[in-house]
Design a protein around this motif. Sequence first.
Motif, PDB file in Angstrom:
ATOM      1  N   PRO A   2       0.832  -1.213   0.000  1.00 34.05           N
ATOM      2  CA  PRO A   2       0.000   0.000   0.000  1.00 34.05           C
ATOM      3  C   PRO A   2       0.864   1.259   0.000  1.00 34.05           C
ATOM      4  O   PRO A   2       1.933   1.293   0.597  1.00 34.05           O
ATOM      5  N   ASN A   3       0.386   2.295  -0.716  1.00 32.09           N
ATOM      6  CA  ASN A   3       1.141   3.541  -0.727  1.00 32.09           C
ATOM      7  C   ASN A   3       0.921   4.302   0.570  1.00 32.09           C
ATOM      8  O   ASN A   3       0.103   3.908   1.421  1.00 32.09           O
ATOM      9  N   LEU A   4       1.634   5.416   0.718  1.00 31.06           N
ATOM     10  CA  LEU A   4       1.612   6.171   1.965  1.00 31.06           C
ATOM     11  C   LEU A   4       0.206   6.694   2.285  1.00 31.06           C
ATOM     12  O   LEU A   4      -0.249   6.638   3.432  1.00 31.06           O
ATOM     13  N   ASP A   6      -2.695   5.454   1.408  1.00 36.01           N
ATOM     14  CA  ASP A   6      -3.547   4.338   1.829  1.00 36.01           C
ATOM     15  C   ASP A   6      -3.231   3.918   3.259  1.00 36.01           C
ATOM     16  O   ASP A   6      -4.140   3.589   4.037  1.00 36.01           O
ATOM     17  N   GLN A   7      -1.947   3.920   3.602  1.00 34.85           N
ATOM     18  CA  GLN A   7      -1.549   3.521   4.958  1.00 34.85           C
ATOM     19  C   GLN A   7      -2.087   4.514   5.999  1.00 34.85           C
ATOM     20  O   GLN A   7      -2.598   4.106   7.046  1.00 34.85           O
ATOM     21  N   GLN A  11      -4.785   3.817   8.987  1.00 32.20           N
ATOM     22  CA  GLN A  11      -4.391   4.077  10.379  1.00 32.20           C
ATOM     23  C   GLN A  11      -5.386   5.001  11.080  1.00 32.20           C
ATOM     24  O   GLN A  11      -5.801   4.740  12.211  1.00 32.20           O
ATOM     25  N   ILE A  41       5.237   5.316  10.141  1.00 25.76           N
ATOM     26  CA  ILE A  41       3.818   5.583   9.925  1.00 25.76           C
ATOM     27  C   ILE A  41       3.106   6.068  11.197  1.00 25.76           C
ATOM     28  O   ILE A  41       2.315   7.022  11.132  1.00 25.76           O
ATOM     29  N   THR A  45       1.181   9.528  11.253  1.00 23.04           N
ATOM     30  CA  THR A  45      -0.257   9.487  11.565  1.00 23.04           C
ATOM     31  C   THR A  45      -0.596  10.521  12.630  1.00 23.04           C
ATOM     32  O   THR A  45      -1.630  11.193  12.549  1.00 23.04           O
TER      33      THR A  45
END
Length: 230
Positions: A2-4, A6-7, A11, A41, A45
Amino acid sequence: MPNLQDQLTAQLLQTKSLPVSPIWLNNFLSTISAAQRNTPIPALTQTALFRLLNSDFRESLTSRSTTILPVEISDTNVQERRLTGTIPVQVLDIEDIGTSAWSQIEAIERVERGEAVRGREIVRTVNVGDDDQDERPAANANASNGPHRVILQDAKGTRIIGIEMKKITGLAIGKMAIGAKLLLRGVIVARGIILLTPESVTVLGGKVEAMDQAWRAGRKERLRQKITET
């Protein structure tokens, strides 16, 4: 893999129940540096969450049917219903309905007169020569005891009144800014009013600066109008 984007979307939804708008998240990512993009991440986030809590949810969240208020939520003909799922909302107004309007005006005016302030506590200065020269606590204009009445708004812009049925930590004038974010879980709605309890409300914090400034500037006048209307 998954790309950034999507991550971060996953989250924020999994950890905070916030369905972030892809457009808002793309704009967020465009404002951070390459070095920040390489941070873990969880840290990225948290940065996104801080921005979210200080944004207008109408612009930063998606309006999923499961995460917004029903259109007919304020229908006073419905005696009682329980909302399912988790619904993110922002605070548009907060009122201490447990304290008289006059008392609140007097507390505001004490601050306007420049009485001493220590942290969030207003204190009266005592003239030299008084028998008791200790500083005595005065009324606190920056906090409220409640219960509170709030106006809440979801990501689609639907508004509803909420009443604090039991004390909710963090829900108070002086502790909560306008634009602050809440999560509603399984709340009961009676005659078009949400009944707020610690079990059904999570205070996320944050604020929308422009909304908060306008609310503070007009608060005393709103209290005066309330007095004249009674």
